[in-house]
Motif scaffolding. Structure first.
Motif, short mmCIF file in Angstrom:
data_model
loop_
_atom_site.label_atom_id
_atom_site.label_comp_id
_atom_site.label_asym_id
_atom_site.label_seq_id
_atom_site.Cartn_x
_atom_site.Cartn_y
_atom_site.Cartn_z
N MET A 71 1.04 -1.30 -0.27
CA MET A 71 -0.08 0.21 -0.61
C MET A 71 1.12 1.49 -0.20
O MET A 71 2.01 1.31 0.99
CB MET A 71 -0.83 -0.01 1.44
CG MET A 71 -1.11 1.55 1.66
SD MET A 71 -3.07 0.75 3.04
CE MET A 71 -3.70 -0.63 3.17
N ASP A 72 1.03 2.02 -0.84
CA ASP A 72 1.39 3.84 -1.52
C ASP A 72 1.30 4.13 -0.07
O ASP A 72 -0.04 4.48 0.93
CB ASP A 72 1.13 4.06 -2.66
CG ASP A 72 0.20 3.89 -3.62
OD1 ASP A 72 -1.01 4.12 -2.23
OD2 ASP A 72 0.33 4.44 -4.35
N ASP A 73 1.85 5.77 -0.05
CA ASP A 73 1.65 6.41 1.01
C ASP A 73 0.24 6.93 0.67
O ASP A 73 -0.72 7.84 1.77
CB ASP A 73 2.31 7.70 1.61
CG ASP A 73 3.96 7.13 1.43
OD1 ASP A 73 3.61 6.41 2.66
OD2 ASP A 73 4.84 7.91 1.83
N GLN A 74 -0.31 7.25 -0.61
CA GLN A 74 -1.70 7.90 -0.29
C GLN A 74 -3.31 7.24 -0.29
O GLN A 74 -3.94 7.55 -0.14
CB GLN A 74 -1.02 8.41 -1.85
CG GLN A 74 -2.66 9.28 -2.15
CD GLN A 74 -2.65 9.35 -3.59
OE1 GLN A 74 -2.05 9.26 -4.80
NE2 GLN A 74 -3.81 10.79 -4.38
N ALA A 79 -2.54 4.53 2.21
CA ALA A 79 -3.15 4.27 3.58
C ALA A 79 -3.52 5.88 3.77
O ALA A 79 -4.35 6.08 4.79
CB ALA A 79 -1.41 4.51 4.09
N ALA A 80 -2.89 6.65 3.42
CA ALA A 80 -4.01 8.41 4.05
C ALA A 80 -5.24 8.62 3.69
O ALA A 80 -5.98 8.88 4.21
CB ALA A 80 -3.09 9.48 2.92
N LEU A 81 -5.49 8.10 2.29
CA LEU A 81 -7.10 7.38 1.84
C LEU A 81 -8.15 7.00 3.07
O LEU A 81 -9.20 7.58 3.60
CB LEU A 81 -7.35 7.30 0.32
CG LEU A 81 -6.70 8.51 -0.25
CD1 LEU A 81 -7.20 7.62 -1.60
CD2 LEU A 81 -7.35 9.90 -0.50
N GLU A 82 -7.06 5.41 3.21
CA GLU A 82 -7.99 4.95 4.33
C GLU A 82 -8.18 5.42 5.37
O GLU A 82 -8.60 4.85 6.55
CB GLU A 82 -7.31 3.61 3.64
CG GLU A 82 -7.83 2.20 5.75
CD GLU A 82 -6.56 1.19 4.92
OE1 GLU A 82 -6.74 0.19 5.85
OE2 GLU A 82 -6.58 0.70 3.66
N ILE A 111 -9.29 15.14 10.27
CA ILE A 111 -9.70 15.28 8.53
C ILE A 111 -9.13 15.98 7.94
O ILE A 111 -8.44 16.16 7.13
CB ILE A 111 -11.37 14.53 8.96
CG1 ILE A 111 -11.56 13.67 9.49
CG2 ILE A 111 -11.54 15.65 7.78
CD1 ILE A 111 -13.14 13.94 9.97
N ASN A 112 -9.09 17.74 8.64
CA ASN A 112 -8.73 19.07 8.21
C ASN A 112 -7.25 18.62 7.75
O ASN A 112 -7.12 19.11 6.26
CB ASN A 112 -9.17 20.47 8.45
CG ASN A 112 -11.20 19.79 9.08
OD1 ASN A 112 -11.53 19.69 8.52
ND2 ASN A 112 -11.13 20.88 9.85
#
Length: 66
Positions: free
Chosen positions: A1-4, A6-9, A37-38
């Protein structure tokens, strides 16, 4: 899983937690989750992580007598 991914999850999990906090009337918790979240949506560092890092740095300086 890439960083993006992981961030979306992480963002989706936070949104679910926010819904529960709001439903339960926990205003303080909801406000803190909304800040997280912000920050994630803006691509910024998490306020909780940022506070932890600053506290850890201060603790280290105090331990070293700086």
């Amino acid at each position: 899983m890439d960083d993006q991914s992981a961030a979306l999850e992480q963002l989706e999990r936070l949104k679910r937690v926010l819904e529960v906090a709001q439903r339960n009337g926990n205003k303080f918790f909801a406000e803190n989750i909304q800040k997280e979240i912000n920050a994630l949506e803006a691509g910024e560092t998490s306020p909780i992580v940022q506070e932890y890092v600053i506290d850890a740095q201060l603790d280290q300086q105090l331990d070293e007598g700086i």
